[in-house]
Design a protein around this motif. Structure first.
Motif, short mmCIF file in Angstrom:
data_model
loop_
_atom_site.label_atom_id
_atom_site.label_comp_id
_atom_site.label_asym_id
_atom_site.label_seq_id
_atom_site.Cartn_x
_atom_site.Cartn_y
_atom_site.Cartn_z
N ARG A 3 34.67 24.70 59.65
CA ARG A 3 36.00 24.28 59.20
C ARG A 3 35.93 22.93 58.49
O ARG A 3 36.63 22.71 57.49
CB ARG A 3 36.96 24.22 60.39
N PHE A 4 35.05 22.04 58.99
CA PHE A 4 34.92 20.73 58.33
C PHE A 4 34.33 20.89 56.94
O PHE A 4 34.83 20.32 55.97
CB PHE A 4 34.03 19.82 59.18
N VAL A 5 33.27 21.70 56.83
CA VAL A 5 32.61 21.89 55.54
C VAL A 5 33.58 22.48 54.53
O VAL A 5 33.68 22.02 53.38
CB VAL A 5 31.35 22.78 55.68
N THR A 6 34.31 23.53 54.93
CA THR A 6 35.22 24.18 54.00
C THR A 6 36.46 23.34 53.70
O THR A 6 37.20 23.64 52.76
CB THR A 6 35.65 25.56 54.54
N SER A 7 36.68 22.29 54.49
CA SER A 7 37.80 21.39 54.19
C SER A 7 37.43 20.34 53.16
O SER A 7 38.30 19.80 52.47
CB SER A 7 38.30 20.70 55.48
N VAL A 8 36.12 20.02 53.06
CA VAL A 8 35.70 19.00 52.10
C VAL A 8 35.02 19.59 50.87
O VAL A 8 34.89 18.92 49.85
CB VAL A 8 34.75 17.97 52.77
N PRO A 45 35.41 26.61 49.05
CA PRO A 45 34.60 27.82 49.27
C PRO A 45 34.03 28.40 47.97
O PRO A 45 33.07 29.15 48.01
CB PRO A 45 35.60 28.79 49.91
N ASP A 46 34.63 28.03 46.82
CA ASP A 46 34.12 28.51 45.54
C ASP A 46 32.74 27.91 45.22
O ASP A 46 32.06 28.39 44.31
CB ASP A 46 35.09 28.16 44.41
N TYR A 47 32.34 26.85 45.95
CA TYR A 47 31.05 26.19 45.71
C TYR A 47 30.08 26.42 46.87
O TYR A 47 29.06 25.73 46.96
CB TYR A 47 31.25 24.70 45.48
N LEU A 48 30.40 27.35 47.76
CA LEU A 48 29.55 27.64 48.90
C LEU A 48 29.04 29.08 48.82
O LEU A 48 29.80 29.98 48.46
CB LEU A 48 30.33 27.44 50.22
N PRO A 49 27.76 29.29 49.16
CA PRO A 49 26.75 28.32 49.56
C PRO A 49 26.36 27.41 48.39
O PRO A 49 26.57 27.78 47.23
CB PRO A 49 25.55 29.19 49.96
N PRO A 50 25.78 26.22 48.66
CA PRO A 50 25.39 25.32 47.58
C PRO A 50 24.32 25.95 46.69
O PRO A 50 23.57 26.83 47.12
CB PRO A 50 24.86 24.09 48.31
N ASP A 76 37.39 32.64 60.16
CA ASP A 76 37.38 31.18 60.12
C ASP A 76 36.96 30.58 58.79
O ASP A 76 37.06 29.37 58.61
CB ASP A 76 36.44 30.64 61.22
N GLY A 77 36.48 31.38 57.85
CA GLY A 77 36.07 30.79 56.58
C GLY A 77 35.58 31.83 55.60
O GLY A 77 35.29 32.98 55.97
#
Length: 614
Positions: free
Chosen positions: A404-409, A412-417, A93-94
Motif C-alpha cells: 500500500r505504501f509503494v502504490t501510494s508513492v 501502478p502504471d509504473y510498476l513493476p519498475p 490490495d493493489g
C-alpha cells in the motif's frame, strides 16, 4: 516415427536431442533450418496437452522469431498487461499496470509478455520442426550413450510414458517392429527435464534444495460471461498471498486459465477438485471465484531449486530443466531453457561446419548460460521465499502495508519498475562478464552498450520505406550469420566500406556475414550495419572476398529518437564497428575507427573463427 535399424543410414544424424518439449523442439528448429540433421527422442506418444508454463517472455519471442513462429504464438496468446494482488482475505490490495509500459531504449522489445500455455508453444514448435524436415521418435526414451573419437552412439528403446495410474495404450504395429536401436551423431543434448536421464548418464551433479511447499495445479475452462461476473475480465494475472497460502490465476489462451494453489506441508492426497474449489472460496476477495468452470489436468507437484555443476561433458550438453530447475515465481523456467537453446544452437551449427575453427566455441555455452541460470535461481528463490514466508502472521501484515505504501508513492502504471521488467523479460540480460566477448579500441563510456549485451531493438525503415528493425537483420539467409555493424555520424564512402570489409578477410572463408547500412537524420549520430555511412556518394554495395553481397540500407523511423550511436555513447564524430552474433548478442565492439581487421582479430580471440593465415 518407427525406430530405425541399428547401423542404418536412417539411424545417423548430426545431433540427437533427448526430450521433445519446447526447449528440445526449439533447439531442433534452429539446427534443422541450418542444414543440421536432428533427431528428437521423447517418451510421450503425442505433444504435451497440459499448460505447465504460463508466460512466454519478450526475449523468448525474439529468439523464436529466428525460426518464424513468434507471430503465431503472439496471436494465440494474450498480452500480459495487468496484475492484481490480494494480501488479506476479503480485498484486492493493489494493481501493477506497468507490465506493458515501454522499457529503456537498450531493453525495448517488439513483444510484450504473452500468457500462453506451454502446450501451445510446444504445438507450434512441433509443427515448425516437422516443416523443416526434422525427425521425432516419440514413444521412445534415451537409455545411455558412448562417446567415440568422432561422435556419440546413443541407445534408444521403445517406451511410452503416461502419468500414473493411467496405462500406456497399445502401439501401432509399424511402431513396434524395432524395440531398441542406436543412433549415431556428432553431439548429444539432454533437454529431458529435471529427472534427466542424459544428465545421470553424464555423471553430472545436480545440487540444490527441495522446497517444503507443494503446488496444486489445474487448468480451468471459464466462459467469458462467467469470468466477467467474477471481475476476471481485465486482469490477466491474479495473485493472492495469504499468510500460509498462495493462490494464482493466470488467463491463458481463449477461455483457459492456469490455476495454482501452494501451501507448506500439503499432503498430495488432499489434492482433489473439491479441496481446490473450497480453498478458492476461502481465499478469493468478493465477489469470489467464478461459479461455473471445468477443471482439467489436476495434479500436485513439488518444487526444487537446483543447478548442475557442468553444462558440458565432451560431446554431450544439457539445456532447460535438465540443467536448472526452480520455483515458477517470475515465469522464468521455460524461458530460461529457450535461451539455452538459442545460445547453443548456432554454436553447434558452426562447430559442425568447421570443427577445427570452432573447437573452443562450444566451451562458451557453459560460461555464458550457467551464470545466467544461477542468477535466475537466486532471484526466483528470493521471490518465492518472500511470498511464501509463513513463519509469522506479522510478515503478512508487513507485506500488505508495504504494498500500500509503494502504490501510494508510485503510480501502478509504473510498476513493476523498468529494471525488474528488463530482467524478467530477458531483454537486459547480458554476457558481458563471461569473458566470451571483446571491447576493443577506445574504452567504452560508463553506462554505454558493451560487447556481450543484447543487440537493441531499433525501429527502422529501408530505402523502400518498408518498416524493419535492427533485430530483423538476424533473420533470413544466410543463416547463422554474423552481422557486421559500422557506426558513425556519416555514411562511409564505397572506398571506406571496402577498406573495412577487406580487414575482415583475416577471418576463415566459411564464416557467414551480413551487410547493411543505417543512416539517421543529421541531428542524430548514426550507425550502419556491415558497412554504412554518409557521404556525397555513400557506399551502395558490400564487396567481400571478391563477391558482391546485398547491402540493406536502413534509417530510423520518423518517431524513433534513439540511435545505436547514442546507446554506444559515441562522440559527435566517433566511429565504431560491431559484430553481432546469430542469437542477437554483440560479440565485438571496436571503438575509434572503422577497423575491420581489429574486429576479425577479436572474433578469432573469442573462438568464433580462426585467422585465414593459420
Amino acid at each position: 516415427l518407427p525406430l530405425p535399424a541399428k547401423g542404418s543410414d536412417a539411424a545417423t544424424f548430426d545431433v540427437v536431442v533427448a526430450g521433445a518439449g519446447p526447449v528440445g523442439l526449439f533447439l531442433g528448429c534452429l539446427l534443422q533450418q541450418s542444414g543440421v540433421r536432428v533427431a528428437l527422442v521423447g517418451p510421450h506418444l503425442h505433444p504435451g496437452t497440459a499448460s505447465k508454463a504460463a508466460v512466454t517472455m519478450p526475449r523468448s519471442l525474439e529468439v523464436m522469431d529466428l525460426v518464424g513462429v513468434s507471430p503465431e504464438l503472439a496471436t494465440l496468446g494474450r498480452e500480459l498487461r495487468y496484475i492484481r494482488l490480494s494480501l488479506s482475505r476479503g480485498s484486492w490490495d493493489g494493481e501493477l499496470r506497468g507490465i506493458g509500459r515501454q522499457l529503456e531504449p537498450a531493453s525495448r522489445s517488439p513483444y510484450n509478455p504473452v500468457t500462453l500455455g506451454q502446450n501451445y508453444v510446444e504445438m507450434v514448435l512441433n509443427k515448425r520442426f516437422l516443416e523443416l524436415g526434422g525427425s521425432i521418435f516419440r514413444a521412445a526414451r534415451f537409455k545411455g550413450y558412448r562417446e567415440t573419437e568422432s561422435g556419440v552412439d546413443v541407445d534408444v528403446e521403445r517406451f511410452v510414458y503416461v502419468r500414473p495410474p493411467a496405462t500406456p495404450p497399445p502401439l501401432p504395429a509399424h511402431l513396434s517392429q524395432v524395440q531398441e536401436t542406436t543412433l549415431r551423431a556428432s553431439y548429444l543434448v539432454g533437454c529431458d527435464g529435471k529427472q534427466s536421464a542424459v544428465r545421470q548418464a553424464m555423471g553430472v551433479e545436480f545440487p540444490g534444495k527441495q522446497y517444503d511447499q507443494t503446488f496444486f495445479l489445474a487448468d480451468a475452462i471459464i466462459e467469458e460471461d462467467d469470468a466477467k461476473k467474477a471481475g476476471f475480465d481485465k486482469h490477466q494475472f491474479n495473485s493472492m498471498i495469504l499468510g500460509t497460502e498462495l493462490v494464482l490465476w493466470v488467463h491463458l489462451q481463449s477461455t483457459v486459465w492456469r490455476t495454482y494453489y501452494c501451501c507448506k506441508d500439503l499432503d498430495p492426497s488432499q489434492c482433489t477438485e473439491e479441496f481446490l474449489r473450497n480453498k478458492w472460496k476461502e481465499c478469493f476477495p468478493a465477489p469470489g471465484p467464478p461459479e461455473k468452470f471445468i477443471l482439467k489436468d489436476v495434479n500436485p507437484f513439488s518444487v526444487s531449486c537446483r543447478l548442475v555443476d557442468k553444462y558440458r561433458k565432451g560431446r554431450c550438453f544439457l539445456a532447460g530443466d535438465a540443467a536448472h530447475c526452480h520455483s515458477p515465481a517470475g515465469g522464468q523456467g521455460m524461458n530460461t531453457g529457450l535461451q539455452d537453446a538459442a545460445n547453443l544452437g548456432w554454436k553447434l551449427s558452426m562447430a559442425l561446419s568447421d570443427p577445427s575453427s570452432c573447437a573452443d566455441l562450444l566451451d562458451s555455452y557453459e560460461k555464458e548460460r550457467r551464470p545466467i541460470a544461477a542468477r535466475v535461481l537466486s532471484t526466483t528463490d528470493a521471490i518465492f521465499s518472500a511470498v511464501s514466508n509463513q513463519t509469522s502472521p506479522a510478515i503478512a501484515v508487513i507485506r500488505k502495508y508495504f504494498l500500500r505504501f509503494v502504490t501510494s508513492v508510485v503510480s501502478p502504471d509504473y510498476l513493476p519498475p523498468s529494471f525488474l521488467r528488463g530482467q524478467f523479460f530477458g531483454t537486459s540480460l547480458t554476457y558481458a562478464s563471461s569473458a566470451t566477448s571483446r571491447n576493443a579500441g577506445d574504452a567504452p563510456p560508463r553506462g554505454s552498450l558493451v560487447a556481450g549485451d543484447r543487440f537493441p531493438y531499433l525501429p527502422s525503415r529501408s530505402d523502400g520505406e518498408a518498416q524493419l528493425s535492427s533485430l530483423s537483420l538476424l533473420a533470413g539467409e544466410p543463416l547463422n550469420a554474423f552481422v557486421v555493424v559500422v557506426v558513425g555520424h556519416v555514411f562511409p564512402t564505397q572506398e571506406e566500406l571496402d577498406g573495412t570489409l577487406s580487414g575482415l578477410q583475416q577471418l576463415r572463408a566459411g564464416l557467414p556475414l551480413k551487410f547493411c547500412t543505417y543512416a539517421a537524420p543529421s541531428k542524430f549520430p548514426l550507425w550502419c550495419c556491415a558497412g554504412s555511412g554518409d557521404a556525397p556518394r555513400p557506399a551502395q554495395t558490400a564487396s567481400y572476398r571478391g563477391s558482391t553481397y546485398p547491402l540493406v540500407r536502413l534509417k530510423p523511423c520518423p518517431q524513433e529518437k534513439t540511435t545505436l550511436a547514442e546507446l554506444l555513447k559515441l562522440p559527435r564524430h566517433g566511429k565504431a564497428v560491431l559484430a553481432v552474433r546469430p542469437d542477437g548478442y554483440i560479440a565485438v565492439i571496436h571503438r575509434g575507427a572503422w577497423d575491420g581487421g581489429a574486429v576479425a582479430k577479436a572474433l578469432c580471440e573469442i573462438g568464433v573463427s580462426r585467422s585465414s593465415s593459420d
